[in-house]
Design an enzyme around this catalytic site. Structure first.
Site, PDB file in Angstrom:
ATOM      1  N   LYS A 150       0.831  -1.199   0.000  1.00 46.35           N
ATOM      2  CA  LYS A 150       0.000   0.000   0.000  1.00 46.35           C
ATOM      3  C   LYS A 150       0.872   1.258   0.000  1.00 46.35           C
ATOM      4  O   LYS A 150       1.955   1.281   0.586  1.00 46.35           O
ATOM      5  CB  LYS A 150      -0.906  -0.042   1.231  1.00 46.35           C
ATOM      6  CG  LYS A 150      -1.966   1.037   1.313  1.00 46.35           C
ATOM      7  CD  LYS A 150      -2.849   0.810   2.527  1.00 46.35           C
ATOM      8  CE  LYS A 150      -3.924   1.863   2.655  1.00 46.35           C
ATOM      9  NZ  LYS A 150      -4.807   1.596   3.819  1.00 46.35           N
ATOM     10  N   SER A 225      -9.381   1.769   2.738  1.00 41.63           N
ATOM     11  CA  SER A 225      -8.470   2.572   1.928  1.00 41.63           C
ATOM     12  C   SER A 225      -7.401   1.733   1.216  1.00 41.63           C
ATOM     13  O   SER A 225      -6.627   2.259   0.420  1.00 41.63           O
ATOM     14  CB  SER A 225      -7.780   3.625   2.807  1.00 41.63           C
ATOM     15  OG  SER A 225      -7.037   3.007   3.852  1.00 41.63           O
ATOM     16  N   SER A 249     -10.076  -0.874   6.686  1.00 37.74           N
ATOM     17  CA  SER A 249      -9.396  -0.625   5.416  1.00 37.74           C
ATOM     18  C   SER A 249      -8.696  -1.827   4.797  1.00 37.74           C
ATOM     19  O   SER A 249      -8.264  -1.761   3.652  1.00 37.74           O
ATOM     20  CB  SER A 249      -8.382   0.511   5.573  1.00 37.74           C
ATOM     21  OG  SER A 249      -9.046   1.713   5.833  1.00 37.74           O
TER      22      SER A 249
END
Length: 560
Positions: A150, A225, A249
């Site tokens: 990420k 996210s 997330s």
């Protein structure tokens, strides 16, 4: 002074007024000029970031092409079909070369990102790291595995933006502890994936790399996210990825994209070297975790990461290796279950998944007992939202003011910009017909003093104790519960914050939590959704029904 000014002859008064007006207009003009210059600078940063990304993807494609020309006949489809555990074994015994695996996933990730826009950076250093891996005598548990990470997980020489353009030019000076341990265990990070602006949403779009979409339906969100991770793994471009989770997330993208995802207890994996949109939030801590296509991959990953290297690099991580005895135990469990938290009623398909799983677990010899989580409405606003926005959102808002606000976040940013007095007045007005939003607005006001902040943190600890007491009273080992799904239409996650209640609870409690795919949506689920009313019957409940009704209409009449 005012009276003396008014007694001046009219021509002099007019002259003074002209000065005041000129100064006011000058101030406004100066403000607008600064704003315009700022936006111009941001747009240049965005253009440069896109240029660099495109160059990186071109470099990636060129490397793949060169490898294929030098090594014709590589069975890419076979490599991509292998489960993680088997892929590692084949590289260790030499039946698959490290190069063939890396370039197979590089090629596939290029195809996937062209379709769904999930890759924000190629990591060219992966080729050098591959050469170093081949020299290693000791082969780690993740030997030769190409992994995706990420955006805000630090990798030396690359930016960690959290979706904010002002961070695009700031390059990390060293690898995060997670990346160091992955490399030590033989893994090879090769791409960095897209995130939403601020990370405080469960969609996946920002002002510079744009919207990431769901690989199974481009009109739907991949979740967030860690949405770039969800999209690339579900699309087949990565076999193992790493996200973060402060309210769902990891689990929401896993749910939206049909993956397995694990949110460990905060601090179980090192967070050192990971950037945060807001530093210093302690009541509800973010945590890193793996995402993959199956549970066995998550298990192998956690075995690899919970090692001496992790414990030495970050002494704050408890030196507790993976507990194989507990994982392999066949002892019957006492499992609590629920299909609703009594705050946000999830769609019928997600509740059906709980009951189908409950039945399978009972048939396997486990004991299932009903469980009702305590006071989720209170947890949502008084503990979760107030923890994240204890400053009234001022720290986060300051970052938005230096950026172009992504369309999916404009509604949230507008709420943050409201003065606390306006928020409280609005809350009073709408409370009779929209109590959840009223409570949310009050929570966004944050805490007024350090004393109030300490009291709020004490409330979090008190709730955790109360929940654990309930857990002990029920004598349960684990909880089976639903997660938000199926994937929402693009743009809707920003309008439906209440839906994260199913995941945020376990961030407040700081309990480990995971997601596994169980079933798919049926026609019967869609028919039952037509009768959906929710727990409150307010605009948020109506919004959920609207989302799925619109998607069903589109599927029936795609030319609309």
């Amino acid at each position: 002074m005012t009276h003396e000014w008014l007694r001046q002859p009219w021509p002099e008064v007019k002259a003074d007024l002209r000065v005041v007006i000129a100064l006011t207009c000058g101030s406004v003009a100066a403000f607008l000029t600064v704003k315009w210059v700022g936006h111009k600078r941001i747009k240049k940063q965005i253009q440069e970031a896109r240029r660099k990304r495109d160059l990186g993807l071109e470099q990636m494609a060129k490397a793949v092409q060169e490898f294929k020309q030098q090594n014709p006949g590589i069975q890419t489809a076979h490599i991509l079909s292998l489960p993680l555990v088997e892929l590692v074994e084949k590289q260790k015994d030499g039946s698959l070369s490290l190069e063939s695996v890396l370039y197979a996933y590089m090629e596939k990730s290029l195809t996937v990102t062209q379709e769904v826009n999930c890759v924000s950076h190629f990591i060219p250093e992966c080729e050098q790291h591959l050469r170093e891996l081949k020299k290693e005598k000791e082969k780690g548990l993740l030997y030769g595995v190409p992994v995706s990470i990420k955006d805000h997980i630090g990798y030396k020489g690359h930016s960690a933006t959290c979706g904010f353009s002002q961070s695009l030019s700031v390059l990390e000076e060293e690898d995060s502890v997670l990346v160091k341990v992955l490399k030590r265990q033989g893994a090879n990070p090769f791409v960095i994936t897209n995130v939403p602006q601020s990370l405080f949403t469960y969609d996946c779009s920002n002002s510079f790399f744009g919207q990431t979409v769901n690989p199974f339906d481009h009109k739907r969100s991949p979740g967030g996210s860690s949405g770039g991770e969800g999209a690339i793994i579900a699309g087949g471009g990565s076999i193992l990825g790493f996200g973060s989770d402060v309210g769902g997330s990891i689990r929401l993208p896993s749910s939206f994209c049909g993956l397995c995802g694990l949110k460990p207890t905060a601090g179980r994996l090192s967070y050192s070297g990971v950037k945060a949109p807001v530093d210093g939030i302690l009541s509800v801590a973010s945590t890193l975790g793996p995402m993959a296509r199956d549970v066995d991959s998550l298990v192998l990953c956690m075995k690899a990461l919970l090692c001496d290297e992790m414990f030495q690099l970050d002494p704050t991580v408890p030196p507790m290796p993976f507990n194989e005895k507990v994982y392999s135990s066949s002892m019957p469990l006492r499992i609590g279950y629920y299909d609703s938290d009594n705050y946000f009623l999830l769609p019928p398909c997600m509740r059906r998944a709980v009951h189908e799983t409950r039945k399978l677990l009972q048939e396997a010899g486990h004991t299932l007992v009903p469980f009702t989580p305590l006071s989720v409405a209170y947890v949502m606003d008084e503990l979760f939202v107030k923890s994240l926005f204890a400053d009234g959102g001022s720290t986060l808002l300051a970052k938005f003011e230096k950026d172009i606000v992504d369309p999916g976040l404009k509604c949230q940013v507008k709420f943050l910009r409201l003065p606390n007095v306006i928020k409280k007045v609005l809350a009073m007005i709408i409370k009779p017909f929209f109590p959840r939003l009223a409570s949310h607005l009050n929570a966004l006001c944050g805490e007024r003093s350090v004393k109030k902040l300490w009291e709020q943190q004490d409330k979090v600890m008190a709730y955790c104790k109360k929940f654990i007491d309930q857990w002990k009273t029920c004598k349960i080992d684990v909880i089976l519960c639903p997660v938000l799904g199926p994937a929402l239409t693009l743009g809707y996650p920003g309008k439906l914050l209440a839906a994260v209640s199913s995941t945020m609870l376990y961030n407040v409690l700081n309990f480990p939590a995971g997601v596994v795919p169980v079933t798919t949506v049926t026609e019967a689920d869609e028919e039952e959704l037509g009768q959906y009313r929710g727990h409150y019957g307010d605009p948020w409940d109506k919004k959920l029904k609207e989302i799925h009704s619109r998607m069903l209409l589109w599927e029936m009449f795609p030319w609309r």
